[in-house]
Scaffold this motif. Structure first.
Motif, PDB file in Angstrom:
ATOM      1  N   ASN A  28      44.494  40.805  27.092  1.00  0.00           N
ATOM      2  CA  ASN A  28      45.918  41.071  27.302  1.00  0.00           C
ATOM      3  C   ASN A  28      46.298  40.920  28.777  1.00  0.00           C
ATOM      4  O   ASN A  28      46.928  41.795  29.366  1.00  0.00           O
ATOM      5  CB  ASN A  28      46.282  42.460  26.769  1.00  0.00           C
ATOM      6  N   HIS A  29      45.888  39.822  29.344  1.00  0.00           N
ATOM      7  CA  HIS A  29      46.310  39.464  30.704  1.00  0.00           C
ATOM      8  C   HIS A  29      47.268  38.295  30.623  1.00  0.00           C
ATOM      9  O   HIS A  29      47.296  37.588  29.613  1.00  0.00           O
ATOM     10  CB  HIS A  29      45.096  39.000  31.530  1.00  0.00           C
ATOM     11  N   VAL A  30      47.983  38.063  31.683  1.00  0.00           N
ATOM     12  CA  VAL A  30      48.799  36.852  31.740  1.00  0.00           C
ATOM     13  C   VAL A  30      47.873  35.648  31.538  1.00  0.00           C
ATOM     14  O   VAL A  30      46.706  35.675  31.934  1.00  0.00           O
ATOM     15  CB  VAL A  30      49.579  36.769  33.085  1.00  0.00           C
ATOM     16  N   ALA A  31      48.374  34.638  30.867  1.00  0.00           N
ATOM     17  CA  ALA A  31      47.540  33.475  30.570  1.00  0.00           C
ATOM     18  C   ALA A  31      47.193  32.726  31.849  1.00  0.00           C
ATOM     19  O   ALA A  31      47.847  32.889  32.878  1.00  0.00           O
ATOM     20  CB  ALA A  31      48.278  32.545  29.618  1.00  0.00           C
ATOM     21  N   CYS A  32      46.145  31.931  31.751  1.00  0.00           N
ATOM     22  CA  CYS A  32      45.827  31.127  32.923  1.00  0.00           C
ATOM     23  C   CYS A  32      45.928  29.648  32.604  1.00  0.00           C
ATOM     24  O   CYS A  32      45.751  29.234  31.461  1.00  0.00           O
ATOM     25  CB  CYS A  32      44.476  31.495  33.493  1.00  0.00           C
ATOM     26  N   GLY A  33      46.239  28.893  33.626  1.00  0.00           N
ATOM     27  CA  GLY A  33      46.486  27.472  33.420  1.00  0.00           C
ATOM     28  C   GLY A  33      45.633  26.623  34.310  1.00  0.00           C
ATOM     29  O   GLY A  33      44.451  26.422  34.040  1.00  0.00           O
ATOM     30  N   ALA A  34      46.189  26.174  35.396  1.00  0.00           N
ATOM     31  CA  ALA A  34      45.437  25.245  36.234  1.00  0.00           C
ATOM     32  C   ALA A  34      45.804  25.432  37.685  1.00  0.00           C
ATOM     33  O   ALA A  34      46.933  25.732  38.023  1.00  0.00           O
ATOM     34  CB  ALA A  34      45.733  23.808  35.828  1.00  0.00           C
ATOM     35  N   MET A  35      44.819  25.224  38.515  1.00  0.00           N
ATOM     36  CA  MET A  35      45.079  25.101  39.939  1.00  0.00           C
ATOM     37  C   MET A  35      44.178  24.023  40.494  1.00  0.00           C
ATOM     38  O   MET A  35      43.092  23.761  39.960  1.00  0.00           O
ATOM     39  CB  MET A  35      44.850  26.436  40.660  1.00  0.00           C
ATOM     40  N   ARG A  36      44.678  23.380  41.534  1.00  0.00           N
ATOM     41  CA  ARG A  36      43.924  22.426  42.331  1.00  0.00           C
ATOM     42  C   ARG A  36      42.420  22.728  42.284  1.00  0.00           C
ATOM     43  O   ARG A  36      41.993  23.838  42.581  1.00  0.00           O
ATOM     44  CB  ARG A  36      44.409  22.611  43.757  1.00  0.00           C
ATOM     45  N   GLY A  37      41.660  21.706  41.908  1.00  0.00           N
ATOM     46  CA  GLY A  37      40.213  21.890  41.838  1.00  0.00           C
ATOM     47  C   GLY A  37      39.770  22.458  40.500  1.00  0.00           C
ATOM     48  O   GLY A  37      38.681  23.040  40.382  1.00  0.00           O
ATOM     49  N   PHE A  38      40.619  22.242  39.501  1.00  0.00           N
ATOM     50  CA  PHE A  38      40.472  22.705  38.121  1.00  0.00           C
ATOM     51  C   PHE A  38      39.018  22.736  37.636  1.00  0.00           C
ATOM     52  O   PHE A  38      38.452  21.716  37.262  1.00  0.00           O
ATOM     53  CB  PHE A  38      41.285  21.737  37.260  1.00  0.00           C
TER      54      PHE A  38
END
Ligand SMILES: Cc1cc2nc3c(=O)[nH]c(=O)nc-3n(C[C@H](O)[C@H](O)[C@H](O)COP(=O)(O)OP(=O)(O)OC[C@H]3O[C@@H](n4cnc5c(N)ncnc54)[C@H](O)[C@@H]3O)c2cc1C
Ligand code: FES
Ligand code: FES
Lengths: 298, 156, 761
Positions: free
Chosen positions: C356-366
């Motif tokens: 139940n955390h905010v979802a995660c997506g992508a950041m530079r250096g995925f």
């Protein structure tokens, strides 16, 4: 008209301290004093404060002063900005530690907009200035309609963001005793990044009494709800020569002092903070010794 | 008072506005005066993006009540160029690649302008001290410091 | 490499810099349309709750409120913020509903309002009556997989949408190889959930007018975002127009939708333009963060001469409440291990868990950043065990041209890592400084790390770029392209490529971008693909346009087209340069041909590259560790990057230097702290990114040996900048004080604790 982060409030710009005191009295708890406004506006944005009336001190010219003369107390008016302390020749010369401390604070813009008194009235235990000023024995001059009283800065805060100020009261100035030729002060702190709020800090003042430690005050910031003095360590040092082993022992006593009861928060954890009290007290005292020796050599 | 008629000299032009006392300087500059160069990044005083000059001094417009700067001269990044002639700092930022997304750029430029006025030949450390309150997530700062150094050298 | 280039390789100013220094640049946050309303999102205060009732009737009647949207007002459709889902034939898992019946993290939207100003919008939010039935919530992957744990999504048993799955494995049984190994290093690594933290907060404006939906967005993948929004609101793609003004954010944040769906829903209902602007804390708390690989277990084994035998790894992703990119993040992380070294065998697994955390997506250096941390730390460790210099090891055992790349069918097309390592070692004084004794309170150390990455996620993901060139009378032209423009310099470098091919000046190319109505389809910007993939499309279109110009000129100059060349806006016969025609003359004749030969020069090219053209890099750190406080100061940082060819060296440096700041931030400072589902670090005052005072003078060295598949030999640089600070600094800390830090950030608290554990008996 479109985006407005703050709720509405009545806004006043008194021209004298007396006028301000009166307004404060008539609005009581509903009023907030605004100096630079930097902290106040933030707390209004988050909703922590919802004043009905904001009483700005900015038009009270009589509060814009720094009176400094080495022989006397340094008097910092309620509108003197942190930047003005940093830039003051007299302060640079006679209270250099304040300049050094000021530079630990945020950014040039924050120091230009924020006042020294505002910083102290904000009442955070992580205040860099309050930590060193408590070590230096600073006093707040508090005014209310028709009365004035003096509160040692050390007793000014009773909790985080809580001060002894009563309804209708405000601070006119803070007074910092002269260091003279025999007192030496030092401030050291740790923060996550350089402009960040301090995670632990130590301010010390030592009076040199014929090569031994005379009066001494050690204030520790961000380790309790208010900035605290570690008196056991101070007692140990009084009358002693500041040898490395003595300093080490004092630092250990400071860490163990019951008043040091830090919490774990986003900036650090309790155990680390406690341990850093020892390291920083040792570093601050060592710095004072260096300064004494430097002064002696001159 | 909840509303005050205020006069501001914005980028050299006198503007008279009825301003609510709760309006922040950034809000008035953006919403009422339509200045696109005023960028708000944090609203908490921590990023410096919203910096404007008030009587020549860098001030955080996100943390200033607009009514408190009435009667003063306000310079936003729109006011830096002289007609089509860019300020040397603007030229230098372009030439040195001192911006990427450009969101921090107005604040960086205005704070640098003030720095060069009081310290025409700063060291790299002087620049870092003056701009410490200005976050940039894109450039890693090197090229910003380069650009300010070069603008200072160019002006001598 | 041909060095007869006139525009490529030059340090030209970014095409949008003028607007940005003069304050005229338009961003989502400063867009203002007539009649525009303020949109606000009502969010769940519970980490997990059933939304029993949402009643907006009180808010609706508030004067100044123009629209309230709840689940009743939008088509009930399963969707995802992750618009990259369209790059896979089967798509990535979709598990969101706009205003769902259940809130799955603190902040999950339950309704939204549009009003004439912010004050009324806020008041309306307070008046919306929501009845929640709070549910127990789960916040760690360990809790989430326990029997009887609260269920985040009904379809995902044990909260495990992706159970441990082997991917990117090759070679024989790794366990057998570990038996042969002379040295083994293993460890469990954890990272913090890094926030992209662009300076511009999340913002979107939408306007539904005359049956068309126009959306101003910070998205990096405009065409696929259009597709998702069209689907979500039951509109054909052609009725949705996505405009990207300049974006003051990105770094992967723009590969997922953010406030767009809410702005659209409100605009459709209100029939007026709506701006949804998140506050900074709303942005940090609700923005899909970096792909969060919360745990990496890795083991490597080598022979005594260093020969790499086997690598075994398991990556666990804390997806948060919605999948977005948790699985692909782990997948790419594993893939990136393959390219770097000649391991005989690899066995790798991924697993992704809902919490139940905010979802995660992508950041530079995925994913690659996390892999580099574990792999490069362990390499350092085995090198010590076998007594081999870490640079020596890397020189000897990295993969090379022709060998296996990140994805099973790929091959490495170029590799400049040797030069990267040598140049870096010399610049930092590796061998001399390594030999210095360590003592005193403050101790210095050196660390190195390497990476190989990709120039686009092909062939795993769909790859597609278009470029259109249109010539005007004067011989200047417009170039229509559609990258995600975050100020990374892509526009200018594409113009350089076109100008080079066409014999034009850089400024002759007028860029048209940021509008799906005007540009051809493009995947957009992610996976470091921009310059490499779109650049190939631009080069191809420019070559086509060039052929058209030469053909036309051939008639005018009375010479065969293959004997003509263009330079400095002039077409000339190669061995008789004085026989020439101005490009303007030719271009004008194409438009104003009174002999019935009108044909404007327009060229279009589509590309879908299959090669991945790995960039290589070596990063070098010199640090000083205060052994009493645990404070680490980075004294010097050097990035040496094999970019193939720097189309604009200034842009390449800018990417690497910006990455360095983010990498040092990730290594030392950036710490997302969430307690009981609540983000504590929801502002720049709490989530500290490095300021000017926190970074050393860092340096960039470029290695340019050309890649046979890249436009003018170019490979990528977009993400690479922040790969190596974490492992190189970790290795340098070890060199300085002898402790291995395996959790990020490497805070003074952690370092001091490790130092104590080391000296404890
Ligand atoms: C980005 C940022 C970084 C910062 N970093 C640091 C740091 O590193 N170290 C540090 O110590 N501080 C830091 N601060 C705090 C900063 O120093 C204070 O916000 C500032 O000095 C407050 O001064 P002000 O004049 O703006 O106060 P205001 O905001 O006007 O007032 C602060 C509070 O004091 C009250 N008050 C003000 N004046 C009086 C008075 N005369 N009598 C009675 N009550 C009064 C107000 O009602 C209010 O509650 C930071 C602040 C920001 C925004
Ligand atoms: S927006 Fe004002 S300091 Fe960040
Ligand atoms: S250029 Fe993007 S924040 Fe500085």
């Amino acid at each position: 008209m479109f985006f407005r982060a703050l709720r509405h409030f009545e806004f006043f710009e008194p021209k004298t301290v007396a006028e301000a005191n009166e307004l404060l009295l008539s609005y009581g708890h509903q009023a907030s004093v605004m100096a630079g406004g930097l902290s106040l506006i933030q707390t209004m944005k988050t909703g922590e404060k919802k004043p009905e009336a904001v009483i700005s001190l900015q038009k009270i010219d009589s509060l814009k002063f720094i009176d400094s003369d080495n022989d006397q107390d340094l008097k910092i008016g309620a509108l003197a900005t942190i930047r003005s302390i940093e830039k003051s020749r007299e302060v640079q010369k006679h209270w250099a530690v304040l300049v050094q401390t000021a530079r630990c604070i945020g950014s040039v813009e924050v120091r230009r907009m924020g006042t020294v008194v505002g910083n102290l009235c904000d009442g955070t235990p992580a205040s860099d200035l309050a930590t060193i000023l408590i070590a230096m024995g600073a006093k707040m001059r508090v005014t209310s309609s028709g009365a004035e009283r003096e509160v040692p800065l050390e007793n000014f805060c009773v909790g985080p963001h809580q001060t002894v100020l009563e309804e209708g009261e405000m601070v006119r100035e803070v007074r910092v005793p002269s260091l003279g030729d025999h007192s030496f002060a030092s401030y050291v702190n740790l923060a996550r990044t350089k402009p960040d709020i301090t995670k632990v800090s130590v301010g010390v003042l030592v009076k040199n009494q014929n090569g031994a430690c005379g009066d001494v005050r050690i204030a520790v910031g961000a380790v309790a709800p208010v900035i605290v003095r570690v008196r056991k360590a101070e007692e140990l040092l009084r009358g002693e020569k500041l040898k490395a082993s003595t300093i080490e022992e004092a630092a250990r006593l400071a860490q163990e002092d019951v008043v040091v009861r830090p919490i774990t928060d986003i900036r650090s954890n309790a155990g680390y903070r406690k341990e850093m009290v020892r390291v920083l007290v040792e570093r601050a005292l060592t710095d004072v010794v260096d300064k004494m020796n430097g002064a002696h050599a001159h | 008072m909840r509303r005050i008629v205020c006069t501001f000299v914005v980028n050299g032009v006198t503007r008279e506005l009825l301003v609510e006392t709760n309006a922040l300087l950034s809000e008035v500059l953006q919403d009422d005066l339509g200045l696109k160069g005023v960028h708000v990044g944090c609203g908490t005083g921590d990023c410096g993006a919203c910096t404007v000059l008030v009587d020549g001094l860098p001030v955080l417009s996100c943390s200033t009540l607009a009514v408190t700067v009435r009667g003063k001269e306000i310079t936003t990044v729109e006011g830096m160029a002289n007609g089509t002639k860019l300020h040397p700092l603007q030229e230098s930022f372009i030439e040195h690649g001192a911006l990427q997304c450009g969101y921090c750029t107005p604040g960086m430029l205005l704070a640098s302008k003030r720095l060069l006025e009081i310290n025409p030949s700063p060291s790299r450390q002087d620049i870092k001290d003056a701009l410490a309150g200005h976050l940039c997530r894109c450039t890693g700062y090197n090229k910003i410091v380069d650009a300010v150094m070069a603008a200072a050298e160019g002006e001598e | 490499m041909d060095d007869d280039l006139r525009v490529v390789g030059k340090r030209v100013a970014a095409v949008d810099a003028y607007q940005k220094v003069t304050g005229t640049a338009e961003y989502c946050t400063n867009i203002s349309l007539p009649g525009m309303l303020v949109g606000k999102v009502l969010r769940s205060p519970h980490a997990h709750a059933r939304v029993v009732k949402v009643d907006g009737s009180k808010a609706e009647v508030l004067s100044g409120v123009k629209a309230i949207v709840t689940h009743q007002d939008v088509p009930r459709k399963v969707f995802t913020y992750n618009v990259m889902t369209y790059q896979l034939p089967q798509g990535e898992l979709q598990d969101m509903h706009l205003f769902d019946h259940k809130a799955r993290y603190i902040g999950d939207p339950v309704a939204a309002v549009a009003a004439v100003n912010e004050e009324i919008a806020n008041e309306a939010l307070r008046l919306i009556d929501v009845e929640y039935e709070p549910l127990p919530a789960v916040f760690t992957v360990d809790e989430a997989v326990k029997p009887g744990a609260p269920v985040v999504h009904d379809f995902a048993e044990n909260n495990t949408p992706v159970p441990p799955t082997p991917v990117f494995c090759y070679g024989q049984d790794v366990e057998e190889l570990f038996k042969e190994a002379d040295a083994i290093a293993e460890g469990t690594f954890s990272t913090s959930k890094q926030i992209q933290a662009g300076l511009e907060p999340a913002c979107s404006v939408a306007h539904f007018h005359d049956g068309r939906l126009t959306v101003w967005s910070q998205i990096q993948l405009p065409h696929m975002a259009r597709k998702m929004l069209a689907y979500l609101f039951d509109l054909p793609e052609s009725k949705v127009r996505l405009i990207q003004p300049f974006a003051g954010t990105g770094f992967g944040a723009g590969t997922d939708l953010c406030c767009e769906p809410y702005a659209c829903a409100l605009a459709i209902k209100a029939g007026a333009p709506v701006k949804v602007l998140y506050s900074r804390s709303e942005d940090f708390a609700n923005r899909i963060t970096r792909e969060h690989i919360c745990k990496i277990e890795m083991k490597i084994g080598v022979r005594k001469d260093g020969a790499p035998l086997a690598l075994k790894a398991k990556y666990t992703g804390d997806a948060g409440a919605y999948m977005c990119k948790a699985a692909s993040g782990c997948g790419v992380a594993l893939a990136s291990n393959i390219t770097e070294y000649k391991f005989e065998s690899m066995y790798q697994e991924i697993e992704a868990i809902y919490t139940n955390h905010v979802a995660c997506g992508a950041m530079r250096g995925f994913g690659g950043v996390q892999s580099s941390f574990a792999r490069e730390s362990l390499i350092d460790e085995v090198c010590e065990k076998i007594g081999m210099d870490p640079i020596e090891f890397r020189l000897k055992y990295h993969r090379n041209v022709g060998e296996l790349g990140w994805f099973p069918t790929t091959q490495i097309s170029s590799c400049g890592l040797d030069e990267c390592l040598r140049a870096g070692a010399e610049t930092i004084g590796w061998y001399e400084k390594k030999a210095l004794p360590k003592n005193g309170v403050r101790r210095r150390g050196l660390g190195v790390a390497c990476m190989a990455w990709l120039s686009g996620a092909q062939p795993m993901l769909l790859e597609h770029s278009n470029a259109i060139l249109k010539f005007n009378e004067d011989g200047g032209c417009s170039l229509f392209v559609s990258p995600g423009n975050m100020g990374q310099g892509i526009l200018g470098t594409l113009a350089q490529i076109a100008a080079e091919v066409l014999g034009l000046e850089y400024r002759d190319i007028n860029l048209i971008y940021g509008d799906t109505d005007l540009t051809g389809f493009d995947i957009g910007t992610h996976a470091s693909r921009g310059l490499y993939c779109i650049g190939r499309a631009v080069k191809k279109a420019a070559e086509d346009a060039r052929a058209q110009i030469l053909e036309r000129a051939s008639a005018i100059l009375d010479a065969p087209a293959d004997q003509l060349d263009i330079k400095d806006r002039k077409v000339f016969v190669k061995n008789e340069p004085e026989r020439s025609a101005l490009l303007s003359q030719i271009s004008n004749a194409c438009i104003y041909d009174y002999q019935k030969g009108c044909r404007q020069i327009v060229a279009h090219a589509t590309v879908d590259p299959a090669e991945f053209a790995p960039p290589w890099q070596a990063g070098f750190a010199e640090v000083e560790v205060d052994t009493q406080t645990g404070v680490v100061e980075v004294i010097r940082w050097i990035t040496v990057h094999d970019v193939g060819r720097a189309i604009n060296p200034q842009v390449v440096e800018g990417q690497l230097e910006g990455g360095t700041a983010q990498g040092i931030g990730f290594a030392l400072y950036e710490d997302t702290q969430i307690i009981h589902g609540k983000l504590l670090t929801d502002g720049f005052d709490k989530y500290r990114i490095p300021s000017m005072l926190d970074l050393p003078e860092h340096e960039t060295v470029l290695v340019e040996q050309g890649d046979p598949t890249g436009p003018f030999g170019a490979k990528s640089v977009g993400e690479s900048g922040l790969f190596l600070q974490v492992p190189a600094i970790a290795n340098a800390i070890y060199d300085a004080v002898g402790v291995r830090i395996r959790d990020l950030p490497m805070s003074p608290e952690r370092i001091l604790k490790a130092l104590k554990e080391k000296t404890a008996p």
